[in-house]
Design a protein around this motif. Sequence first.
Motif, PDB file in Angstrom:
ATOM      1  N   TYR A  99      -9.488  25.184  47.349  1.00 42.52           N
ATOM      2  CA  TYR A  99      -9.899  25.969  46.189  1.00 42.52           C
ATOM      3  C   TYR A  99      -9.415  25.268  44.939  1.00 42.52           C
ATOM      4  O   TYR A  99      -8.518  24.428  44.985  1.00 42.52           O
ATOM      5  CB  TYR A  99      -9.358  27.403  46.262  1.00 42.52           C
ATOM      6  N   GLU A 100      -9.994  25.619  43.825  1.00 42.86           N
ATOM      7  CA  GLU A 100      -9.584  25.036  42.555  1.00 42.86           C
ATOM      8  C   GLU A 100      -8.429  25.863  42.016  1.00 42.86           C
ATOM      9  O   GLU A 100      -8.506  27.088  41.913  1.00 42.86           O
ATOM     10  CB  GLU A 100     -10.749  25.025  41.567  1.00 42.86           C
ATOM     11  N   MET A 101      -7.340  25.187  41.681  1.00 41.37           N
ATOM     12  CA  MET A 101      -6.164  25.887  41.192  1.00 41.37           C
ATOM     13  C   MET A 101      -6.398  26.418  39.788  1.00 41.37           C
ATOM     14  O   MET A 101      -7.108  25.813  38.991  1.00 41.37           O
ATOM     15  CB  MET A 101      -4.955  24.948  41.163  1.00 41.37           C
ATOM     16  N   SER A 102      -5.741  27.541  39.527  1.00 38.94           N
ATOM     17  CA  SER A 102      -5.789  28.093  38.180  1.00 38.94           C
ATOM     18  C   SER A 102      -4.899  27.233  37.281  1.00 38.94           C
ATOM     19  O   SER A 102      -4.028  26.492  37.766  1.00 38.94           O
ATOM     20  CB  SER A 102      -5.282  29.535  38.181  1.00 38.94           C
ATOM     21  N   THR A 123      -2.428  28.133  35.599  1.00 39.58           N
ATOM     22  CA  THR A 123      -1.030  28.523  35.839  1.00 39.58           C
ATOM     23  C   THR A 123      -0.476  27.831  37.071  1.00 39.58           C
ATOM     24  O   THR A 123       0.640  27.298  37.054  1.00 39.58           O
ATOM     25  CB  THR A 123      -0.922  30.051  36.008  1.00 39.58           C
ATOM     26  N   GLU A 124      -1.267  27.815  38.162  1.00 41.86           N
ATOM     27  CA  GLU A 124      -0.836  27.133  39.386  1.00 41.86           C
ATOM     28  C   GLU A 124      -0.667  25.641  39.136  1.00 41.86           C
ATOM     29  O   GLU A 124       0.278  25.016  39.618  1.00 41.86           O
ATOM     30  CB  GLU A 124      -1.853  27.345  40.510  1.00 41.86           C
ATOM     31  N   PHE A 125      -1.580  25.057  38.383  1.00 39.78           N
ATOM     32  CA  PHE A 125      -1.530  23.623  38.101  1.00 39.78           C
ATOM     33  C   PHE A 125      -0.278  23.266  37.316  1.00 39.78           C
ATOM     34  O   PHE A 125       0.358  22.246  37.571  1.00 39.78           O
ATOM     35  CB  PHE A 125      -2.791  23.195  37.337  1.00 39.78           C
ATOM     36  N   LYS A 126       0.121  24.125  36.374  1.00 40.30           N
ATOM     37  CA  LYS A 126       1.320  23.862  35.565  1.00 40.30           C
ATOM     38  C   LYS A 126       2.596  23.923  36.406  1.00 40.30           C
ATOM     39  O   LYS A 126       3.600  23.319  36.065  1.00 40.30           O
ATOM     40  CB  LYS A 126       1.419  24.859  34.418  1.00 40.30           C
ATOM     41  N   GLN A 127       2.549  24.659  37.524  1.00 39.15           N
ATOM     42  CA  GLN A 127       3.735  24.793  38.380  1.00 39.15           C
ATOM     43  C   GLN A 127       3.969  23.564  39.250  1.00 39.15           C
ATOM     44  O   GLN A 127       5.049  23.407  39.809  1.00 39.15           O
ATOM     45  CB  GLN A 127       3.611  26.030  39.251  1.00 39.15           C
ATOM     46  N   LEU A 128       2.977  22.700  39.375  1.00 36.05           N
ATOM     47  CA  LEU A 128       3.141  21.493  40.184  1.00 36.05           C
ATOM     48  C   LEU A 128       4.128  20.559  39.511  1.00 36.05           C
ATOM     49  O   LEU A 128       4.167  20.428  38.299  1.00 36.05           O
ATOM     50  CB  LEU A 128       1.800  20.783  40.365  1.00 36.05           C
TER      51      LEU A 128
END
Length: 93
Positions: free
Chosen positions: A30-33, A35-40
């Motif tokens: 799935y494509e990350m939101s 917010t999720e992308f910033k947590q990487l």
Amino acid sequence: MPKLKSGTIMPTAEENAAINAGIAADPDSYEMSPTEFKQLRPMRGRPVGGGTKVQMTVRFDADVIQAFKQGGDGWQTKMNDALRDWLTTHRVV
């Protein structure tokens, strides 16, 4: 738009749509939101090892090193394995 490195090729709108359609069709992806992308967090350096190795400086003949390096990645592990094998048939005094 972020600054790109020289020679970077970006997908066209059609290619980008095909990529996104592939993501949407894949049940395991799935494509990350945002917010999720910033947590990487990027991995930096080598992964932490098992702690069983000892770092030291040792000198070998150039031809021995070259022979192991010609085998590609993992040449240091292969040297370690060769020394371990040697220990099974020789006694260190």
